[in-house]
Design a protein around this motif. Structure first.
Motif, PDB file in Angstrom:
ATOM      1  N   PRO A 158       8.622  10.996  13.693  1.00  0.00           N
ATOM      2  CA  PRO A 158       9.005  12.138  12.848  1.00  0.00           C
ATOM      3  C   PRO A 158       7.927  12.642  11.899  1.00  0.00           C
ATOM      4  CG  PRO A 158      10.029  10.136  12.039  1.00  0.00           C
ATOM      5  CD  PRO A 158       9.330   9.768  13.311  1.00  0.00           C
ATOM      6  N   GLY A 159       6.803  11.927  11.760  1.00  0.00           N
ATOM      7  CA  GLY A 159       5.756  12.374  10.849  1.00  0.00           C
ATOM      8  C   GLY A 159       4.528  11.500  10.913  1.00  0.00           C
ATOM      9  N   ASP A 160       3.472  11.913  10.207  1.00  0.00           N
ATOM     10  CA  ASP A 160       2.203  11.178  10.169  1.00  0.00           C
ATOM     11  C   ASP A 160       2.070  10.424   8.847  1.00  0.00           C
ATOM     12  OD1 ASP A 160       1.292  12.105  12.676  1.00  0.00           O
ATOM     13  OD2 ASP A 160       0.570  13.970  11.763  1.00  0.00           O
ATOM     14  N   ILE A 161       1.602   9.193   8.930  1.00  0.00           N
ATOM     15  CA  ILE A 161       1.302   8.377   7.758  1.00  0.00           C
ATOM     16  C   ILE A 161      -0.213   8.268   7.655  1.00  0.00           C
ATOM     17  CG2 ILE A 161       1.512   6.084   6.717  1.00  0.00           C
ATOM     18  CD1 ILE A 161       4.107   5.747   8.347  1.00  0.00           C
ATOM     19  N   THR A 162      -0.775   8.710   6.530  1.00  0.00           N
ATOM     20  CA  THR A 162      -2.232   8.670   6.371  1.00  0.00           C
ATOM     21  C   THR A 162      -2.606   7.825   5.161  1.00  0.00           C
ATOM     22  OG1 THR A 162      -2.200  10.742   5.100  1.00  0.00           O
ATOM     23  CG2 THR A 162      -2.579  10.920   7.461  1.00  0.00           C
ATOM     24  N   LEU A 163      -3.614   6.992   5.342  1.00  0.00           N
ATOM     25  CA  LEU A 163      -4.114   6.140   4.258  1.00  0.00           C
ATOM     26  C   LEU A 163      -5.474   5.608   4.643  1.00  0.00           C
ATOM     27  CD1 LEU A 163      -2.377   2.619   4.303  1.00  0.00           C
ATOM     28  CD2 LEU A 163      -2.582   4.118   6.288  1.00  0.00           C
ATOM     29  N   ASN A 164      -6.139   4.965   3.654  1.00  0.00           N
ATOM     30  CA  ASN A 164      -7.406   4.280   3.879  1.00  0.00           C
ATOM     31  C   ASN A 164      -7.180   2.775   3.731  1.00  0.00           C
ATOM     32  OD1 ASN A 164     -10.190   5.963   3.990  1.00  0.00           O
ATOM     33  ND2 ASN A 164      -8.593   7.140   2.960  1.00  0.00           N
ATOM     34  N   VAL A 166       8.983   0.850   7.050  1.00  0.00           N
ATOM     35  CA  VAL A 166       8.253   1.651   6.072  1.00  0.00           C
ATOM     36  C   VAL A 166       9.248   2.318   5.127  1.00  0.00           C
ATOM     37  CG1 VAL A 166       6.656   3.581   5.761  1.00  0.00           C
ATOM     38  CG2 VAL A 166       6.405   2.054   7.745  1.00  0.00           C
ATOM     39  N   HIS A 167       9.015   2.138   3.818  1.00  0.00           N
ATOM     40  CA  HIS A 167       9.896   2.720   2.796  1.00  0.00           C
ATOM     41  C   HIS A 167       9.382   4.097   2.381  1.00  0.00           C
ATOM     42  CE1 HIS A 167      12.453   3.168  -0.701  1.00  0.00           C
ATOM     43  NE2 HIS A 167      11.389   3.366  -1.445  1.00  0.00           N
ATOM     44  N   ARG A 168      10.263   5.113   2.464  1.00  0.00           N
ATOM     45  CA  ARG A 168       9.896   6.462   2.043  1.00  0.00           C
ATOM     46  C   ARG A 168      10.190   6.639   0.556  1.00  0.00           C
ATOM     47  NH1 ARG A 168      11.556  10.767   6.796  1.00  0.00           N
ATOM     48  NH2 ARG A 168      11.838   9.260   8.478  1.00  0.00           N
ATOM     49  N   THR A 169       9.327   7.404  -0.122  1.00  0.00           N
ATOM     50  CA  THR A 169       9.522   7.693  -1.541  1.00  0.00           C
ATOM     51  C   THR A 169       8.958   9.087  -1.804  1.00  0.00           C
ATOM     52  OG1 THR A 169       9.097   6.910  -3.787  1.00  0.00           O
ATOM     53  CG2 THR A 169       7.340   6.559  -2.177  1.00  0.00           C
ATOM     54  N   GLU A 170       8.809   9.446  -3.080  1.00  0.00           N
ATOM     55  CA  GLU A 170       8.231  10.742  -3.450  1.00  0.00           C
ATOM     56  C   GLU A 170       7.187  10.549  -4.519  1.00  0.00           C
ATOM     57  OE1 GLU A 170      10.928  13.749  -4.590  1.00  0.00           O
ATOM     58  OE2 GLU A 170      11.798  14.015  -2.588  1.00  0.00           O
ATOM     59  N   GLY A 171       6.098  11.281  -4.404  1.00  0.00           N
ATOM     60  CA  GLY A 171       5.052  11.247  -5.407  1.00  0.00           C
ATOM     61  C   GLY A 171       5.207  12.413  -6.366  1.00  0.00           C
ATOM     62  N   LEU A 202       0.822  -1.202   0.000  1.00  0.00           N
ATOM     63  CA  LEU A 202       0.000   0.000   0.000  1.00  0.00           C
ATOM     64  C   LEU A 202       0.861   1.260   0.000  1.00  0.00           C
ATOM     65  CD1 LEU A 202      -2.570  -1.064   2.756  1.00  0.00           C
ATOM     66  CD2 LEU A 202      -2.712  -1.446   0.282  1.00  0.00           C
ATOM     67  N   GLU A 203       0.426   2.256  -0.785  1.00  0.00           N
ATOM     68  CA  GLU A 203       1.070   3.558  -0.764  1.00  0.00           C
ATOM     69  C   GLU A 203       0.269   4.483   0.143  1.00  0.00           C
ATOM     70  OE1 GLU A 203       3.182   6.032  -4.156  1.00  0.00           O
ATOM     71  OE2 GLU A 203       1.022   6.407  -4.183  1.00  0.00           O
ATOM     72  N   ALA A 204       0.968   5.334   0.872  1.00  0.00           N
ATOM     73  CA  ALA A 204       0.319   6.254   1.800  1.00  0.00           C
ATOM     74  C   ALA A 204       1.000   7.611   1.729  1.00  0.00           C
ATOM     75  CB  ALA A 204       0.377   5.702   3.223  1.00  0.00           C
ATOM     76  N   LEU A 254       3.950   0.777   2.395  1.00  0.00           N
ATOM     77  CA  LEU A 254       3.809  -0.202   3.460  1.00  0.00           C
ATOM     78  C   LEU A 254       3.572  -1.558   2.811  1.00  0.00           C
ATOM     79  CD1 LEU A 254       2.298   2.640   4.396  1.00  0.00           C
ATOM     80  CD2 LEU A 254       1.965   1.348   6.491  1.00  0.00           C
ATOM     81  N   ASP A 255       4.605  -2.389   2.788  1.00  0.00           N
ATOM     82  CA  ASP A 255       4.494  -3.733   2.227  1.00  0.00           C
ATOM     83  C   ASP A 255       4.235  -4.705   3.372  1.00  0.00           C
ATOM     84  OD1 ASP A 255       4.658  -6.168   0.989  1.00  0.00           O
ATOM     85  OD2 ASP A 255       6.608  -5.821   0.050  1.00  0.00           O
TER      86      ASP A 255
END
Length: 251
Positions: free
Chosen positions: A145-151, A190-195, A115-117, A204-205
């Motif tokens: 260090p930050g918030d992860i938001t997803l459905n 959790v792997h960080r990337t850029e959109g 899932l991408e968030a 999130l795998d």
């Protein structure tokens, strides 16, 4: 070294489905080997906390150790007093848990649980209380260090993942805990990337969700999922439970 430092393989960037599944299988193989290594989760047989103010001296105890046994140090901060406490940890490459370990039961790979968030850094991070399994209901503040938001399943979530040596570590729970999966929840790097337009994203795998160190030795003191990290639907991906020979109990 902190009390429950996680030394599992770190996340890798997402790939094409067939490549991702192959890499997941490699991750599983590496994970099985690491668990039973001389400093793997199954090798930890003792954590001995020292009296207040006493500093550990591993060199003083090493001559007394049997073959295959190693000693390291660990520290924690008392949540009530703020005093730094130290301990000696004993690792046995031939521990009963290693001798009886067979494998970690795992769900089959599922592409739909990759899932991408969205990820929103918090300036200066924030401290979030995490209950720990051996603290009798007490909490320890960890830097998020930050918030992860997803459905997930139509339900919105804002997740708190803390910093583990430069990588985001999500401690989460779901309805499979205590039956199919480890009762106190599971961990996920959790792997960080850029959109697009530089927006920060994370992947999130959940196929790489793993049993925390305390699932292999009761000498660890692992954080437990806070309320915001508990999902309402079963996460049927990742590791389930360790399997041992002849009913051996690791705890």
């Amino acid at each position: 070294m902190s009390e429950c430092t996680v030394s599992e393989p770190r996340p890798t960037p997402p790939q094409l489905p067939e490549i991702a599944e192959h890499q997941w299988q490699t991750w599983r193989d590496d994970r099985q080997r690491d668990l039973a290594s001389p400093f793997g989760n199954l090798a930890l047989v003792e954590t001995r906390w020292l009296p207040d103010g006493e500093r550990p001296d591993p060199g003083a105890v090493r001559p007394q150790l049997a073959d295959g046994v190693r000693v390291t140090t660990v520290q924690r901060t008392d949540p009530a007093t703020g005093v730094v406490e130290y301990a000696l940890r004993r690792w046995d490459a031939n521990s009963p848990a290693i001798q009886n370990f067979q494998y970690v039961e795992t769900f089959p790979y599922r592409e739909d649980w990759v899932l991408e968030a969205d990820y929103a850094p918090v300036q200066g991070a924030r401290r979030v209380p995490f209950e720990h399994i051996r603290d009798n209901g007490g909490t320890r503040d960890l830097a998020v260090p930050g918030d992860i938001t997803l459905n997930i399943g139509g339900e919105p979530y804002t997740l708190s993942a803390f910093d583990d040596d430069g990588t985001l570590l999500l401690v989460f729970g779901d309805p499979t805990n205590g039956g199919v999966t480890y009762g106190a929840g599971r961990f996920l790097f959790v792997h960080r990337t850029e959109g697009e337009a530089g927006a920060q994203k994370v992947v999130l795998d959940f196929n790489r969700a793993f049993v925390p160190p305390c699932g292999f030795s009761d000498q660890y003191n692992c954080p437990m999922p806070p309320r915001q990290n508990r999902f309402h639907l079963p996460v049927e991906a990742g590791e389930k439970l360790p399997v041992f020979r002849d009913g051996f109990q690791e705890h």
